[in-house]
Enzyme design. Structure first.
Site, PDB file in Angstrom:
ATOM      1  N   HIS A   1      52.760  -3.291  89.963  1.00 33.26           N
ATOM      2  CA  HIS A   1      51.545  -3.893  90.988  1.00 33.26           C
ATOM      3  C   HIS A   1      51.670  -2.990  92.248  1.00 33.26           C
ATOM      4  O   HIS A   1      50.862  -2.625  92.758  1.00 33.26           O
ATOM      5  CB  HIS A   1      52.058  -5.328  91.220  1.00 33.26           C
ATOM      6  CG  HIS A   1      51.119  -5.877  92.219  1.00 33.26           C
ATOM      7  ND1 HIS A   1      49.893  -6.716  91.827  1.00 33.26           N
ATOM      8  CD2 HIS A   1      51.134  -5.904  93.645  1.00 33.26           C
ATOM      9  CE1 HIS A   1      49.452  -7.149  92.863  1.00 33.26           C
ATOM     10  NE2 HIS A   1      50.127  -6.676  94.088  1.00 33.26           N
ATOM     11  N   GLU A   2      53.007  -2.879  92.848  1.00 37.43           N
ATOM     12  CA  GLU A   2      53.254  -2.339  94.157  1.00 37.43           C
ATOM     13  C   GLU A   2      52.912  -0.606  93.822  1.00 37.43           C
ATOM     14  O   GLU A   2      52.431  -0.115  94.883  1.00 37.43           O
ATOM     15  CB  GLU A   2      54.547  -2.379  94.703  1.00 37.43           C
ATOM     16  CG  GLU A   2      54.874  -3.637  94.990  1.00 37.43           C
ATOM     17  CD  GLU A   2      54.127  -4.580  95.819  1.00 37.43           C
ATOM     18  OE1 GLU A   2      53.443  -4.019  96.430  1.00 37.43           O
ATOM     19  OE2 GLU A   2      53.961  -5.875  95.687  1.00 37.43           O
TER      20      GLU A   2
ATOM     21  N   HIS B   1      49.205  -0.191  94.005  1.00 34.11           N
ATOM     22  CA  HIS B   1      48.897  -0.270  95.405  1.00 34.11           C
ATOM     23  C   HIS B   1      48.788   1.264  96.180  1.00 34.11           C
ATOM     24  O   HIS B   1      47.832   1.392  96.792  1.00 34.11           O
ATOM     25  CB  HIS B   1      49.559  -1.160  96.260  1.00 34.11           C
ATOM     26  CG  HIS B   1      48.999  -2.428  96.389  1.00 34.11           C
ATOM     27  ND1 HIS B   1      47.611  -2.978  96.600  1.00 34.11           N
ATOM     28  CD2 HIS B   1      49.840  -3.770  96.089  1.00 34.11           C
ATOM     29  CE1 HIS B   1      47.632  -4.285  96.575  1.00 34.11           C
ATOM     30  NE2 HIS B   1      48.690  -4.740  96.187  1.00 34.11           N
TER      31      HIS B   1
ATOM     32  N   GLU C   1      44.103  -6.902  95.342  1.00 28.57           N
ATOM     33  CA  GLU C   1      44.917  -7.468  94.508  1.00 28.57           C
ATOM     34  C   GLU C   1      44.663  -7.505  92.970  1.00 28.57           C
ATOM     35  O   GLU C   1      45.603  -7.425  92.115  1.00 28.57           O
ATOM     36  CB  GLU C   1      45.308  -8.862  95.084  1.00 28.57           C
ATOM     37  CG  GLU C   1      45.924  -8.920  96.387  1.00 28.57           C
ATOM     38  CD  GLU C   1      47.345  -8.112  96.379  1.00 28.57           C
ATOM     39  OE1 GLU C   1      48.128  -8.090  95.584  1.00 28.57           O
ATOM     40  OE2 GLU C   1      47.356  -7.404  97.498  1.00 28.57           O
TER      41      GLU C   1
END
Length: 288
Positions: A140-141, A144, A219
């Site tokens: 997930h990071e 980003h 997100e």
């Protein structure tokens, strides 16, 4: 709350106030639209990009995150190997990997560009998540970073800052002229500055709603990216684990945190969508 708002908005609020003072000292006339736009652009984007450029330093300092240079144990070796593998798959440079002390399950990514980023995880995450769940959080990071979310957020905030500075002065001049009976506009009395200050606060709230809407949207994209890198079921499992741990975060902001805003926050001001919506979106996706 699990947010990325406080430091970033505090920096930009300080810039708005500084812009008011400097433009007043320089005698920038709100009726001179070209001069106003130039000054608003300088200050509007200045705060965003200063905050972005300092984001790694601020994140390390405020969380006490320690960058892993030489892994001291199996967990740190696993962290470095996982981030390296995911970064390569996402086509970005290897980020710095750090661990910070914190009981909450959380992680964040920050940095001025895709090839000079920082990914950090809390000790709470390492203690409470399985490797599969932690892998999804790291994905997930990394998503980003790969999506360029930090630079996009800075650009958006710069536009919003500029909009707030300009609109507050234009509307403030109109209101001040109406109240003073000066039909030529542009009053520079004490009342004018009070009006502009109040308008900046009001317009700033609307600007925050817009930036938080974008934050919620990104997100979902980061969840999808994490699912692509680690697997959809792992990403869902990580979010479900978060549902069981609704502790309060001590994270500062201008960082892309994995968690969600507090349950008492109004949705318009939430930086993250509700966990149930994120899980539902993943279940409905076609990512394996």
């Amino acid at each position: 709350m699990f947010t990325r708002i406080a430091l970033f908005l505090a920096t930009n609020l300080a810039v708005l106030i500084l812009a008011s003072i400097v433009m007043s000292l320089l005698g920038v006339d709100s009726r001179s639209m070209s001069g106003l736009l130039v000054m608003a652009g300088i200050f509007g984007f200045g705060g965003s990009f200063i905050s972005l450029l300092l984001s790694k330093w601020m994140a390390k300092r405020s969380t006490g995150a320690v960058v892993i240079t030489e892994p001291r144990n199996q967990t740190e070796r696993w962290l470095l190997a996982t981030v390296e593998r995911q970064a390569k798959a996402a086509g970005i440079g290897m980020p710095e990997v750090a661990v910070y002390e914190g009981p909450e399950i959380n992680a964040f990514a920050t940095g001025a560009n895709r090839n000079n980023a920082l990914v950090a995880v809390s000790t709470g995450l390492l203690h409470n998540m399985s490797e599969d769940e932690a892998e999804a959080v790291l994905g997930h990071e990394i998503a980003h970073v790969a999506n360029g979310d930090m630079i996009t957020m800075a650009l958006l905030q710069g536009v919003l800052n500029t909009f707030v500075i300009v609109l507050a002065r234009v509307v403030g001049g109109i209101i001040d002229s109406a109240l003073s009976g000066n039909r030529e506009g542009g009053g520079r009395g004490f009342a004018y500055f009070i009006i502009v200050f109040v308008l900046e606060m009001v317009f700033g709230l609307f600007a925050t709603m817009i930036s938080m809407w974008f934050s919620r949207h990104r997100e979902f994209r980061a969840d999808a990216g994490g699912a692509s890198l680690a697997g959809r079921q792992k990403m869902i499992a990580a979010l479900e684990r978060l549902q069981l741990n609704h502790g309060q975060s001590t994270l500062p902001t201008q960082i892309a945190a994995f968690g969600i805003a507090g349950s008492t926050a109004k949705k318009l001001f939430m930086s993250h969508p509700p966990l149930e919506e994120r899980i539902a979106a993943l279940r409905a996706s076609t990512v394996a």
